[in-house]
Design a protein around this motif. Structure first.
Motif, PDB file in Angstrom:
ATOM      1  N   CYS A 110      19.839   1.316  -9.267  1.00 41.08           N
ATOM      2  CA  CYS A 110      18.855   1.270  -8.187  1.00 41.08           C
ATOM      3  C   CYS A 110      17.881   2.423  -8.398  1.00 41.08           C
ATOM      4  O   CYS A 110      18.309   3.564  -8.617  1.00 41.08           O
ATOM      5  CB  CYS A 110      19.572   1.391  -6.845  1.00 41.08           C
ATOM      6  N   LYS A 111      16.614   2.128  -8.347  1.00 35.46           N
ATOM      7  CA  LYS A 111      15.600   3.167  -8.492  1.00 35.46           C
ATOM      8  C   LYS A 111      14.816   3.273  -7.191  1.00 35.46           C
ATOM      9  O   LYS A 111      14.294   2.285  -6.684  1.00 35.46           O
ATOM     10  CB  LYS A 111      14.659   2.851  -9.649  1.00 35.46           C
ATOM     11  N   ILE A 112      14.753   4.493  -6.656  1.00 33.16           N
ATOM     12  CA  ILE A 112      13.994   4.767  -5.439  1.00 33.16           C
ATOM     13  C   ILE A 112      12.994   5.863  -5.768  1.00 33.16           C
ATOM     14  O   ILE A 112      13.386   7.007  -6.019  1.00 33.16           O
ATOM     15  CB  ILE A 112      14.919   5.194  -4.286  1.00 33.16           C
ATOM     16  N   GLY A 113      11.722   5.513  -5.775  1.00 35.43           N
ATOM     17  CA  GLY A 113      10.722   6.464  -6.240  1.00 35.43           C
ATOM     18  C   GLY A 113      10.942   6.740  -7.710  1.00 35.43           C
ATOM     19  O   GLY A 113      11.004   5.816  -8.527  1.00 35.43           O
ATOM     20  N   ASN A 114      11.109   8.005  -8.078  1.00 37.03           N
ATOM     21  CA  ASN A 114      11.373   8.381  -9.464  1.00 37.03           C
ATOM     22  C   ASN A 114      12.838   8.694  -9.724  1.00 37.03           C
ATOM     23  O   ASN A 114      13.188   9.125 -10.826  1.00 37.03           O
ATOM     24  CB  ASN A 114      10.527   9.605  -9.843  1.00 37.03           C
ATOM     25  N   LYS A 115      13.691   8.491  -8.741  1.00 35.60           N
ATOM     26  CA  LYS A 115      15.107   8.823  -8.882  1.00 35.60           C
ATOM     27  C   LYS A 115      15.942   7.565  -9.054  1.00 35.60           C
ATOM     28  O   LYS A 115      15.770   6.593  -8.326  1.00 35.60           O
ATOM     29  CB  LYS A 115      15.586   9.611  -7.658  1.00 35.60           C
ATOM     30  N   ALA A 116      16.839   7.600 -10.056  1.00 37.74           N
ATOM     31  CA  ALA A 116      17.696   6.450 -10.341  1.00 37.74           C
ATOM     32  C   ALA A 116      19.115   6.712  -9.841  1.00 37.74           C
ATOM     33  O   ALA A 116      19.621   7.839  -9.927  1.00 37.74           O
ATOM     34  CB  ALA A 116      17.713   6.164 -11.835  1.00 37.74           C
ATOM     35  N   TYR A 117      19.751   5.672  -9.320  1.00 42.84           N
ATOM     36  CA  TYR A 117      21.119   5.755  -8.816  1.00 42.84           C
ATOM     37  C   TYR A 117      21.968   4.708  -9.546  1.00 42.84           C
ATOM     38  O   TYR A 117      21.531   3.567  -9.731  1.00 42.84           O
ATOM     39  CB  TYR A 117      21.177   5.473  -7.316  1.00 42.84           C
ATOM     40  N   THR A 118      23.163   5.096  -9.948  1.00 38.65           N
ATOM     41  CA  THR A 118      24.111   4.147 -10.522  1.00 38.65           C
ATOM     42  C   THR A 118      24.920   3.536  -9.385  1.00 38.65           C
ATOM     43  O   THR A 118      25.688   4.236  -8.718  1.00 38.65           O
ATOM     44  CB  THR A 118      25.046   4.840 -11.533  1.00 38.65           C
ATOM     45  N   ILE A 119      24.742   2.238  -9.170  1.00 38.70           N
ATOM     46  CA  ILE A 119      25.431   1.560  -8.076  1.00 38.70           C
ATOM     47  C   ILE A 119      26.842   1.173  -8.499  1.00 38.70           C
ATOM     48  O   ILE A 119      27.816   1.407  -7.790  1.00 38.70           O
ATOM     49  CB  ILE A 119      24.638   0.320  -7.626  1.00 38.70           C
ATOM     50  N   CYS A 120      26.967   0.580  -9.658  1.00 40.17           N
ATOM     51  CA  CYS A 120      28.275   0.280 -10.221  1.00 40.17           C
ATOM     52  C   CYS A 120      28.144   0.214 -11.736  1.00 40.17           C
ATOM     53  O   CYS A 120      27.070  -0.097 -12.257  1.00 40.17           O
ATOM     54  CB  CYS A 120      28.862  -1.029  -9.667  1.00 40.17           C
ATOM     55  N   LYS A 121      29.222   0.517 -12.430  1.00 38.23           N
ATOM     56  CA  LYS A 121      29.199   0.546 -13.885  1.00 38.23           C
ATOM     57  C   LYS A 121      30.536   0.093 -14.443  1.00 38.23           C
ATOM     58  O   LYS A 121      31.591   0.529 -13.983  1.00 38.23           O
ATOM     59  CB  LYS A 121      28.869   1.962 -14.378  1.00 38.23           C
ATOM     60  N   PRO A 178       0.822  -1.215   0.000  1.00 39.27           N
ATOM     61  CA  PRO A 178       0.000   0.000   0.000  1.00 39.27           C
ATOM     62  C   PRO A 178       0.855   1.264   0.000  1.00 39.27           C
ATOM     63  O   PRO A 178       1.971   1.276   0.532  1.00 39.27           O
ATOM     64  CB  PRO A 178      -0.811  -0.118   1.294  1.00 39.27           C
ATOM     65  N   HIS A 179       0.318   2.315  -0.596  1.00 42.74           N
ATOM     66  CA  HIS A 179       1.034   3.593  -0.633  1.00 42.74           C
ATOM     67  C   HIS A 179       0.943   4.277   0.731  1.00 42.74           C
ATOM     68  O   HIS A 179      -0.131   4.390   1.315  1.00 42.74           O
ATOM     69  CB  HIS A 179       0.445   4.506  -1.699  1.00 42.74           C
ATOM     70  N   VAL A 180       2.084   4.714   1.227  1.00 43.26           N
ATOM     71  CA  VAL A 180       2.162   5.439   2.494  1.00 43.26           C
ATOM     72  C   VAL A 180       3.041   6.656   2.264  1.00 43.26           C
ATOM     73  O   VAL A 180       4.139   6.544   1.680  1.00 43.26           O
ATOM     74  CB  VAL A 180       2.753   4.557   3.619  1.00 43.26           C
ATOM     75  N   ASP A 181       2.590   7.818   2.695  1.00 40.38           N
ATOM     76  CA  ASP A 181       3.391   9.034   2.563  1.00 40.38           C
ATOM     77  C   ASP A 181       4.733   8.862   3.271  1.00 40.38           C
ATOM     78  O   ASP A 181       4.784   8.423   4.419  1.00 40.38           O
ATOM     79  CB  ASP A 181       2.655  10.238   3.151  1.00 40.38           C
ATOM     80  N   GLY A 182       5.799   9.209   2.577  1.00 33.79           N
ATOM     81  CA  GLY A 182       7.134   9.050   3.153  1.00 33.79           C
ATOM     82  C   GLY A 182       7.805   7.755   2.774  1.00 33.79           C
ATOM     83  O   GLY A 182       8.983   7.551   3.085  1.00 33.79           O
ATOM     84  N   ASN A 183       7.070   6.861   2.092  1.00 32.81           N
ATOM     85  CA  ASN A 183       7.641   5.610   1.587  1.00 32.81           C
ATOM     86  C   ASN A 183       7.915   5.726   0.092  1.00 32.81           C
ATOM     87  O   ASN A 183       7.129   6.332  -0.642  1.00 32.81           O
ATOM     88  CB  ASN A 183       6.688   4.441   1.830  1.00 32.81           C
ATOM     89  N   TYR A 184       9.022   5.129  -0.344  1.00 35.26           N
ATOM     90  CA  TYR A 184       9.375   5.149  -1.757  1.00 35.26           C
ATOM     91  C   TYR A 184       9.740   3.734  -2.194  1.00 35.26           C
ATOM     92  O   TYR A 184      10.425   3.013  -1.468  1.00 35.26           O
ATOM     93  CB  TYR A 184      10.548   6.095  -2.014  1.00 35.26           C
ATOM     94  N   ALA A 185       9.284   3.349  -3.388  1.00 35.33           N
ATOM     95  CA  ALA A 185       9.550   2.003  -3.888  1.00 35.33           C
ATOM     96  C   ALA A 185      11.026   1.845  -4.231  1.00 35.33           C
ATOM     97  O   ALA A 185      11.610   2.662  -4.955  1.00 35.33           O
ATOM     98  CB  ALA A 185       8.689   1.723  -5.114  1.00 35.33           C
ATOM     99  N   LEU A 186      11.633   0.794  -3.721  1.00 34.96           N
ATOM    100  CA  LEU A 186      13.048   0.494  -3.963  1.00 34.96           C
ATOM    101  C   LEU A 186      13.157  -0.694  -4.902  1.00 34.96           C
ATOM    102  O   LEU A 186      12.537  -1.730  -4.682  1.00 34.96           O
ATOM    103  CB  LEU A 186      13.747   0.180  -2.635  1.00 34.96           C
ATOM    104  N   HIS A 187      13.961  -0.536  -5.956  1.00 31.93           N
ATOM    105  CA  HIS A 187      14.174  -1.624  -6.907  1.00 31.93           C
ATOM    106  C   HIS A 187      15.642  -1.625  -7.326  1.00 31.93           C
ATOM    107  O   HIS A 187      16.146  -0.622  -7.838  1.00 31.93           O
ATOM    108  CB  HIS A 187      13.275  -1.452  -8.138  1.00 31.93           C
ATOM    109  N   VAL A 188      16.340  -2.736  -7.098  1.00 34.11           N
ATOM    110  CA  VAL A 188      17.738  -2.904  -7.487  1.00 34.11           C
ATOM    111  C   VAL A 188      17.775  -3.886  -8.657  1.00 34.11           C
ATOM    112  O   VAL A 188      17.196  -4.976  -8.567  1.00 34.11           O
ATOM    113  CB  VAL A 188      18.594  -3.427  -6.316  1.00 34.11           C
TER     114      VAL A 188
END
Length: 320
Positions: free
Chosen positions: A287-298, A85-95
């Motif tokens: 890694c994507k958290i919410g709408n922001k993407a992070y490069t973990i390693c490349k 469920p959606h909760v304010d202050g929570n962001y979906a994490l996907h690696v």
């Protein structure tokens, strides 16, 4: 004294009578003030210009070859169910490991998807949610829309992450996975059908069963360790790395598996199915958290260009 006043008064009145027209006393003079000669001139009307409307753009410009018109987007009413469920202050994490399919492989995959779609019309393209059988009418659209996007090999569950956990998770992912930042090949060699945990969707996927499996499982273990430290649900005990190409609503795994197995057997009999359906290089982890993407390693482009594949047998490859 009177003589002096009379004298200055006469001079003052003379200066007033010789004052410029801009003197305020003119406002009280009788009759309207005369306008300068140029102000009395009347401007001639501008000649009327007939403006012709622009011609309409050519039809080909409005509908390029790769255009998806309204008839292509007749999407059936599908219901997306959140895994949490959606909760304010929570962001979906996907690696995940980003995967891109090369052009030569797209044609072979598209041919197989057309066969499956003709027997399973309920399939939709992943993320785009366009019916697959609509795209199968045009090979170019099928390759571009269904196979031209970036696919993902999940290294962990998609879970809710609190704001105060973001920096910690990203930092630990980079530290943990940098040590496994080595170039290797990923082989997708098996068509498989998966169902999500809620059994609300069924996926047509390509699974990694040989090349790259050992390396990917090590990366999953590293992600699991970080999830555990942050009290996040870990990945499946027996992970099966894959990318999903299409989906259908509900649990249609039995019928879809039957169709896939029958079509695979036909390809094997006709010798049109390779032992490795397609392969690609591991280029990094994101890694994507919410709408922001992070490069973990490349993996650096120089390292990728130096790594060449040497074939040992039909199923085994090594990096030179």
């Amino acid at each position: 004294m009177d003589a002096l006043i009379a004298c200055y008064g006469d001079e003052s009145s003379d200066s007033d009578s010789e004052s410029s027209p801009s003197n305020p006393t003119l406002a009280y003079s009788e009759g309207p003030p005369s306008l300068p000669p140029r102000a009395t001139k009347v401007r001639e009307p501008l000649p009327e210009v007939c403006v012709q409307p622009l011609p309409p753009p050519p039809i080909a410009l409005l509908h390029p070859p790769n255009f998806l018109g309204p008839q292509d987007l007749q999407i059936s009413q599908t219901t997306k169910v959140r895994s949490f469920p959606h909760v304010d202050g929570n962001y979906a994490l996907h690696v995940y490991i980003p995967i891109n399919i090369s052009s030569p492989s797209k044609k072979e995959l598209a041919a197989f998807l057309k066969k499956i779609s003709s027997r399973e019309p309920s399939l939709h393209v992943v993320d785009v949610d366009v019916p697959l059988n609509i795209l199968c009418k045009n090979d170019e659209k099928l390759e571009q829309v269904a196979l031209g996007r970036e696919f993902h090999i999940s290294l962990g569950r998609t879970v809710p992450l609190r704001v105060h956990q973001i920096d910690s998770v990203v930092t630990m992912l980079k530290q943990k996975l940098q040590t496994q930042n080595q170039c290797y090949w990923i082989d997708f060699s098996k068509w498989e059908v998966f169902v999500n945990d809620d059994r609300t969707r069924t996926f047509l996927s390509l699974e990694v069963v040989h090349g790259g499996l050992v390396e990917i499982r090590k990366q999953i273990e590293a992600v699991n360790a970080i999830y555990k430290l942050h009290n996040l649900p870990e990945f499946y005990e027996d992970p099966r790395p894959h990318i999903s190409l299409a989906w259908s609503l509900g649990d249609t795994s039995d019928s879809l598996k039957k169709v896939v197995n029958e079509e695979v057997k036909k390809c094997v009999a006709g010798k049109s199915l390779k032992k490795c359906i397609f392969t690609c290089k591991f280029e990094g982890i994101e890694c994507k958290i919410g709408n922001k993407a992070y490069t973990i390693c490349k993996i650096s482009d120089k390292l990728l260009s130096k790594k060449k594949r040497k074939k040992i047998d039909d199923n085994v490859y090594s990096l030179e």
